[in-house]
Structures are given as structure tokens and as C-alpha cells.
Scaffold this active site. Structure first.
Site, short mmCIF file in Angstrom:
data_model
loop_
_atom_site.label_atom_id
_atom_site.label_comp_id
_atom_site.label_asym_id
_atom_site.label_seq_id
_atom_site.Cartn_x
_atom_site.Cartn_y
_atom_site.Cartn_z
N ASP A 82 -3.88 -2.42 -1.02
CA ASP A 82 -3.65 -0.79 -1.20
C ASP A 82 -2.98 -0.52 -2.53
O ASP A 82 -2.97 0.66 -2.72
CB ASP A 82 -2.91 -0.63 0.16
CG ASP A 82 -1.62 -1.14 0.41
OD1 ASP A 82 -1.05 -0.77 1.47
OD2 ASP A 82 -1.42 -2.18 -0.31
N HIS A 83 -1.92 -1.47 -3.02
CA HIS A 83 -1.47 -0.99 -4.32
C HIS A 83 -0.77 -2.47 -4.44
O HIS A 83 -0.70 -3.54 -3.82
CB HIS A 83 -0.54 0.03 -3.97
CG HIS A 83 0.65 -0.08 -3.08
ND1 HIS A 83 1.59 -1.09 -2.89
CD2 HIS A 83 0.42 0.56 -1.76
CE1 HIS A 83 2.04 -1.23 -1.89
NE2 HIS A 83 1.56 0.13 -0.80
N ASP B 7 -2.00 -6.03 2.09
CA ASP B 7 -0.83 -4.98 2.01
C ASP B 7 0.03 -5.44 0.71
O ASP B 7 0.47 -6.57 0.88
CB ASP B 7 0.14 -5.15 3.14
CG ASP B 7 0.56 -3.82 3.63
OD1 ASP B 7 1.07 -3.41 4.63
OD2 ASP B 7 0.20 -2.81 2.75
N ASP B 8 0.30 -4.54 -0.08
CA ASP B 8 1.15 -4.76 -1.20
C ASP B 8 1.08 -5.95 -1.99
O ASP B 8 1.81 -6.63 -2.52
CB ASP B 8 2.70 -4.95 -0.71
CG ASP B 8 3.14 -3.70 -0.07
OD1 ASP B 8 4.42 -3.48 0.09
OD2 ASP B 8 2.44 -2.81 0.51
N HIS C 230 -2.98 2.87 7.77
CA HIS C 230 -1.69 2.83 7.74
C HIS C 230 -1.31 3.18 9.65
O HIS C 230 -1.67 4.37 9.81
CB HIS C 230 -0.79 3.46 7.11
CG HIS C 230 0.61 3.14 7.11
ND1 HIS C 230 1.14 1.98 6.52
CD2 HIS C 230 1.74 3.90 7.89
CE1 HIS C 230 2.60 2.22 7.03
NE2 HIS C 230 2.75 3.14 7.54
N CYS D 127 1.73 2.90 0.97
CA CYS D 127 0.70 2.45 1.83
C CYS D 127 -0.25 3.54 2.43
O CYS D 127 -1.41 3.52 2.21
CB CYS D 127 1.33 1.56 3.03
SG CYS D 127 2.24 0.44 2.54
#
Lengths: 99, 422
Positions: B300-301, B11-12, B104, B50
Site C-alpha cells: 500500500d506504500h 502492509d508498509d 483498511h 494505509c
């Protein structure tokens, strides 16, 4: 270079929604009904080109005739994307050229 | 054909990793994975948020087709009944398992992580996930806060543990079961950190003395940045420690010293994540599955660490959209592994070793929406067909393209892409 074949240049497309032109409390995470602008990015190893266009959340349509803002960064000379040269290029010629 | 798949999504996580050239970070386990993998240095998410990014790469459709730009719709109801990547593997004989944050949670995955469509058994969520935003960060005054910067004593945490530690334990438990029942599996493990709050075991701070932490190379808002392009990092402003700084909206800036503390804790959270990945891959060795399990590692990014005067994701900048992406494919990215040989021994970031380099590196620009067709091809399944211009009525198709063509079939170092004529 004219003596080089033009390789298949892969492109990545990203996008991000905004509720308004000016930052406001829901700019980071607008709900669908509040989205008014969509920023569409096209990037290759050489540049990132982004158009922020009017977006209608009721029919999910983006209007590329209604451009709110643009960004263009040349990665070789500006890898951190600090110098937006979108307005330096006369309308459309660059876009036509890179397309 | 018939290989298992271990799909790790973080995540992130921006490519703040040794194998992506970052000189400060300690990420030996992920670097070790990269040394056996093809690593894509120009991989991008379809949206730096997300839920839209995850639904996009798990369905192989772009956000304009999933019609999810926020967190509040479920594609099967709202846009189209699109098949997902795990669903496709399940329909092709795989046991599909989800641990931690893969979809998510909430509306965008129907409050079920899209079970039973995507998963063979109910997805696992760590019991301590619910404390993520509670007041568990000890301030200088000894009181507890809900801070952005949150190094903790794990023994003091509710349940005496943290969500990602629980996820690793569950994933290892599942690997042991899979070893026994000899069915091919698609195991997706979703780690929460370094998503905010930056809550991690405090010992990882020792790896990053504050005096070694600099500001971002360009910590100002660029003068020709259109105001619509700027993201005002609202979520971190609501954290107790940031709120107490009383910075102006929308441009701040945060005090330099606090900017460095955020960057320090992001790095510390990445090393904490690296340990979790190291324990998971070490377990893959232990159960003797490293020689017939592909490993995919991605995020995810990204996340802005002060560049352009911005923090968090929520933008089209590369720092918010670019992600790590690597594929370990036994016999393809590395020569076949002799049974029992250890590929991924655990490496302790506190005994940091340098020098691991990616087995293969591709600079080709690729997208997360291509994950679905790529994994289908790598697993020897029929690659989903390209979607037609409008595909709301099409259950199985993809708007990405397989990127296996950028791998090097022999497993040798992936050739630098030849510029010019082939």
C-alpha cells in the site's frame, strides 16, 4: 537530446496532508478537519517536484497560488532526495520547462 | 480470459527485496515470483498512508476524488458510490474473497471491508489481529511490553500463532475450495507485516546479525527540507521501547544502535513475510492452479528506515511512496505452464539461494491507481473508462490507465524501454 523523440514520459502523482507548516503531534495523521496544507508530488524517472499548498478541508480545494513550500530533486544526481533545489530555480521557469 | 487472480498486498512494504536489488534481504520466494513476472521498479502509491492508499487503488480513484486523506470516512457515503476492483470482478462472474488486511478495517471500509459490495463472502480477519498492539514483547527484564522492535516466541503468543500465519492458512483453505468448485476467483490476501509493531518469529533475527546492519545512507534531516515536508514519526514514539529513549520532538534523532535494531527487525519481518508468501504460492502449485492464475504482488506504500532522519510513512519521499509491483501472468510473462509443473516450490530463506532475477523489468513510472484498469485488461474484461474531470457522480471509471502496454506480450524479457524514437 534534440535527435531523440520525446518519449511519452509517464508521471506518478502522490500527495500528503499536513495540519501546519511546523511539525506537531498530529502532522503524520491529521484528521480531515485539521488539514490546512496539501503536498502534491509529481515524479518521473528524472525528478520529483512537490508543492505544499494551502488546502481548505471544507470544500476540498487546493490553492496553488498559496505555496507554502516546494521541493525539487533530480534523481540522477540526487537519488536519495537529500538536496532540495527548489529554491535554486527562479520562480516557475523550471516548472514551465518540465511541464 | 477467465484466469483466476491472486492479489497479494503487503502492509508498509518498501521494495526491500532481492528482486529489487537489495543485497542484504533474504526474500527467495518473492524473488522466485519475480523471476516469472514483469516487475515495475518505479511504482508509486497515491498517498503514504494505509486507508487512503488502499481505497484509492481499490476504487481506481485518486485521494482528491475519494476525499479520504485520513481514516474516518467511507467513500460511498462521503464522496461518491464508486465501484471497486473486486466488485467489478464479482459483477463479471468471479467469486471474490478477502483474507487479512485488504481494505483498511474501520470507518474507511464501512466496518465491513466493503462487504457485500466487494466480496462474495464475509472477509476473513485473523482472530489474533486484536493482539497486535498488546504487551506481547518480552523485554530484557522478562516483563511484557508493547514495543516497536518485537521478535517473539510464537508459542508464547495469544492463540499460539500470529495474524499473518492465520491468513496464509485461511488463504490455502480457500484455494482448496476453489479448486473443487471450479469457479474463477479473485482472492485478495493482505499481510500485516512489516507494518509496526515489528512483531515476528524471533528465529528470523538469525538471518540479520546486528553487526551486518548499517544506518540509512542519509540518516540526517536535509538542511533544505521544508519543515512542512518532514514527518515526525509520532506513532513509533508511542511504543514502549522508543518512549523509554526519551528522544526530543520532532527531530530526535534516535540513538544509532536503536536505529540499527529497527532496520534489523524490518528486514527480519520481511523474511517472515516472504515465508508466508512462499507457503501461499506453494499451495497454488499444490492445487494445480499456477497455470491459470495471475498473481499480483504489491504494497500500500513504503516505509522510511531512517532516511532524512525520518521513520515510518506519512510523507512524499520516495522511500515512503515507492512500492514493489509485479505481475505473474501465465502464458504472458512466462511461457505457458504444463499442467502439474511446479512454478513456485517453497524456498526456505534459511537455505538462502541467490541469483533469481526478474523475468521482465520495466522502469516506467507507474501508479497504484492503475491497478484496476490493468487487472481488468489482463482478465479480458472491459477496461473501465477514464473518468471525466469531475467524477463524483460516476460509479465506474478510473483515474489510472492500464499499464499492460508496458508488458511484453510474448512473455519474453521485457525490452528495456527504447529512449528516443520508436
Amino acid at each position: 537530446d534534440t535527435d531523440k523523440c520525446f518519449n511519452e514520459e509517464p508521471v506518478a502523482f502522490s500527495q500528503y496532508p499536513r495540519p501546519a507548516d511546523i511539525p506537531q503531534w498530529n502532522s503524520d495523521k491529521p484528521r480531515l478537519k485539521d488539514i490546512r496544507i496539501m503536498g502534491y508530488s509529481m515524479r518521473t524517472v528524472d525528478y520529483r517536484y512537490t508543492l505544499w499548498v494551502q488546502f481548505n478541508p471544507n470544500n476540498f480545494s487546493a490553492n496553488f497560488e498559496d505555496i507554502h513550500a516546494g521541493e525539487l530533486y533530480m534523481m540522477e544526481t540526487d537519488p536519495n532526495q537529500d538536496h532540495n533545489i527548489y529554491n535554486n530555480t527562479s520562480d516557475g521557469w523550471f516548472f514551465k520547462k518540465i511541464l | 480470459d477467465g484466469m483466476n487472480i491472486l492479489f497479494i498486498v503487503v502492509d508498509d512494504l518498501r521494495p526491500v527485496l532481492g528482486c529489487y536489488g537489495d543485497k542484504l534481504v533474504k526474500s527467495p520466494n518473492i524473488d522466485q515470483l519475480a523471476s516469472q513476472s514483469v516487475v515495475f521498479s518505479n511504482a508509486y502509491a497515491q498517498q503514504a498512508l494505509c486507508a487512503p492508499s488502499r481505497v484509492s487503488f481499490l476504487t481506481g480513484r485518486r485521494p482528491d476524488t475519494t476525499r479520504l486523506y485520513d481514516f474516518y470516512s467511507y467513500w460511498r457515503v462521503h464522496a461518491g458510490n464508486y465501484s471497486t476492483m473486486p466488485q467489478y470482478f464479482k459483477e463479471n462472474g468471479y467469486v471474490t474473497l478477502s483474507v487479512g488486511k485488504v481494505f483498511h478495517p474501520g470507518v474507511s471500509s464501512n466496518y465491513t471491508d466493503d462487504y457485500p459490495y466487494s466480496w462474495s463472502i464475509p472477509p476473513f480477519h485473523p482472530s489474533t489481529e486484536k493482539y497486535e498492539n498488546h504487551k506481547t514483547c518480552r523485554g530484557k527484564d522478562g516483563r511484557l511490553y508493547a514495543n516497536l522492535v518485537c521478535p517473539v516466541d510464537v508459542t508464547e503468543m495469544p492463540g499460539g500463532t500470529l495474524p499473518d500465519i492465520q491468513s496464509t492458512e485461511e488463504a490455502i483453505r480457500l484455494l482448496n475450495i476453489m479448486k473443487t468448485n471450479k469457479q474463477k476467483f479473485f482472492l485478495a490476501v493482505g499481510y500485516h507485516k512489516p507494518h509496526v509493531p515489528l512483531r515476528y518469529p524471533q528465529e528470523f533475527l538469525k538471518l540479520y546479525p546486528l553487526e551486518n546492519i548499517t544506518l540509512a545512507p542519509d540518516p540526517w534531516v536535509p538542511d533544505k527540507l521544508p519543515s512542512v515536508a518532514y514527518n515526525p514519526w509520532t506513532d513509533i514514539r508511542q511504543r514502549d521501547d522508543v518512549e523509554a529513549l526519551n528522544v526530543s520532538f520532532p527531530y530526535g534523532p534516535l540513538p544509532d544502535d536503536f536505529q540499527r535494531q529497527i532496520r534489523q527487525s524490518y528486514y527480519a519481518a520481511v523474511s517472515y513475510l516472504d515465508v508466508q508468501v512462499g507457503l501461499l504460492l506453494n499451495a497454488l502449485d499444490n492445487v494445480g492452479l499456477s497455470n491459470n492464475t495471475m498473481v499480483v504482488f504489491t504494497a500500500d506504500h513504503g516505509w522510511s528506515l531512517g532516511e532524512h532522519g525520518e521513520w515510518a510513512k506519512y510523507s512524499n519521499f520516495d522511500v515512503a511512496t515507492r512500492v514493489p509491483l509485479m505481475f505473474y501472468v501465465p502464458g504472458m510473462t512466462t511461457s505457458s505452464v504444463t499442467h502439474g509443473m511446479r512454478i513456485f516450490p517453497f524456498l526456505d530463506p534459511f537455505d538462502h539461494i541467490v541469483g533469481l532475477v526478474p523475468q521482465g523489468q520495466s522502469k516506467k513510472v507507474v501508479e497504484l491507481v492503475s491497478l484496476f484498469p490493468t487487472l481488468a485488461e489482463l482478465a479480458g474484461l472491459q477496461v473501465p473508462p477514464a473518468c471525466p474531470e469531475t467524477s463524483f457522480h460516476v460509479a465506474l471509471c478510473t483515474e489510472g490507465t492500464s499499464i499492460v502496454r508496458y508488458f511484453n506480450a510474448s512473455g519474453a524479457k521485457v525490452e528495456e524501454e527504447e529512449e528516443g524514437c520508436d
